[in-house]
Scaffold this motif. Structure first.
Motif, PDB file in Angstrom:
ATOM      1  N   GLN A  68      41.202  58.771  23.419  1.00  0.00           N
ATOM      2  CA  GLN A  68      39.749  58.741  23.571  1.00  0.00           C
ATOM      3  C   GLN A  68      39.261  57.326  23.880  1.00  0.00           C
ATOM      4  O   GLN A  68      38.389  57.135  24.723  1.00  0.00           O
ATOM      5  N   LEU A  69      39.846  56.332  23.229  1.00  0.00           N
ATOM      6  CA  LEU A  69      39.486  54.945  23.490  1.00  0.00           C
ATOM      7  C   LEU A  69      39.828  54.565  24.927  1.00  0.00           C
ATOM      8  O   LEU A  69      39.007  53.961  25.631  1.00  0.00           O
ATOM      9  N   VAL A  70      41.010  54.930  25.376  1.00  0.00           N
ATOM     10  CA  VAL A  70      41.411  54.634  26.753  1.00  0.00           C
ATOM     11  C   VAL A  70      40.463  55.312  27.735  1.00  0.00           C
ATOM     12  O   VAL A  70      40.024  54.695  28.718  1.00  0.00           O
ATOM     13  N   ASN A  71      40.110  56.564  27.478  1.00  0.00           N
ATOM     14  CA  ASN A  71      39.189  57.276  28.370  1.00  0.00           C
ATOM     15  C   ASN A  71      37.828  56.603  28.418  1.00  0.00           C
ATOM     16  O   ASN A  71      37.233  56.460  29.497  1.00  0.00           O
ATOM     17  N   ARG A  72      37.319  56.171  27.255  1.00  0.00           N
ATOM     18  CA  ARG A  72      36.023  55.475  27.229  1.00  0.00           C
ATOM     19  C   ARG A  72      36.105  54.156  27.997  1.00  0.00           C
ATOM     20  O   ARG A  72      35.172  53.798  28.726  1.00  0.00           O
ATOM     21  N   MET A  73      37.210  53.439  27.844  1.00  0.00           N
ATOM     22  CA  MET A  73      37.373  52.168  28.555  1.00  0.00           C
ATOM     23  C   MET A  73      37.435  52.405  30.060  1.00  0.00           C
ATOM     24  O   MET A  73      36.820  51.665  30.830  1.00  0.00           O
ATOM     25  N   GLN A  74      38.161  53.450  30.487  1.00  0.00           N
ATOM     26  CA  GLN A  74      38.259  53.742  31.905  1.00  0.00           C
ATOM     27  C   GLN A  74      36.895  54.124  32.477  1.00  0.00           C
ATOM     28  O   GLN A  74      36.549  53.730  33.589  1.00  0.00           O
ATOM     29  N   ILE A  77      34.819  50.935  32.791  1.00  0.00           N
ATOM     30  CA  ILE A  77      35.273  50.125  33.922  1.00  0.00           C
ATOM     31  C   ILE A  77      34.811  50.736  35.240  1.00  0.00           C
ATOM     32  O   ILE A  77      34.387  50.027  36.148  1.00  0.00           O
ATOM     33  N   SER A  78      34.864  52.056  35.336  1.00  0.00           N
ATOM     34  CA  SER A  78      34.473  52.695  36.601  1.00  0.00           C
ATOM     35  C   SER A  78      32.976  52.607  36.876  1.00  0.00           C
ATOM     36  O   SER A  78      32.558  52.747  38.016  1.00  0.00           O
ATOM     37  N   THR A  79      32.170  52.346  35.852  1.00  0.00           N
ATOM     38  CA  THR A  79      30.729  52.256  36.068  1.00  0.00           C
ATOM     39  C   THR A  79      30.262  50.824  36.339  1.00  0.00           C
ATOM     40  O   THR A  79      29.118  50.620  36.710  1.00  0.00           O
ATOM     41  N   VAL A  80      31.147  49.856  36.169  1.00  0.00           N
ATOM     42  CA  VAL A  80      30.797  48.463  36.416  1.00  0.00           C
ATOM     43  C   VAL A  80      30.794  48.199  37.910  1.00  0.00           C
ATOM     44  O   VAL A  80      31.762  48.503  38.606  1.00  0.00           O
TER      45      VAL A  80
END
Length: 82
Positions: A68-74, A77-80
């Motif tokens: 879940q943490l990895v998914n939130r980080m991804q 990152i994709s919204t930056v």
């Protein structure tokens, strides 16, 4: 990177199915067979299964938290915008 992740998930799925088939085969064994130790001082089948279940109850939620943490980080990152 995504391909390797999919290959890993497929490998884990295959291994899980194989393990489930093996565990199903244990149902044919008697309680005496399941409690039999292959060597003096070793664990029997039921002790091994109990051990795996106890550790699974601890580690599986940790794995889910990390995914879940990895998914939130991804997603972050994709919204930056660069």
């Amino acid at each position: 990177m995504k391909y390797k992740s999919l290959a890993l998930l497929e490998q884990l799925s295959t291994q899980t199915r194989e393990h489930m088939t093996f565990v199903e085969s244990l149902k044919t064994l008697s309680l005496d067979d399941l409690n039999k130790r292959p060597h003096k001082g070793s664990w029997n089948t039921l002790e091994c299964i109990a051990h795996l279940n106890l550790y699974g109850n601890f580690y599986l939620p940790k794995f889910q938290e990390e995914w879940q943490l990895v998914n939130r980080m991804q997603q972050a990152i994709s919204t930056v915008a660069f």
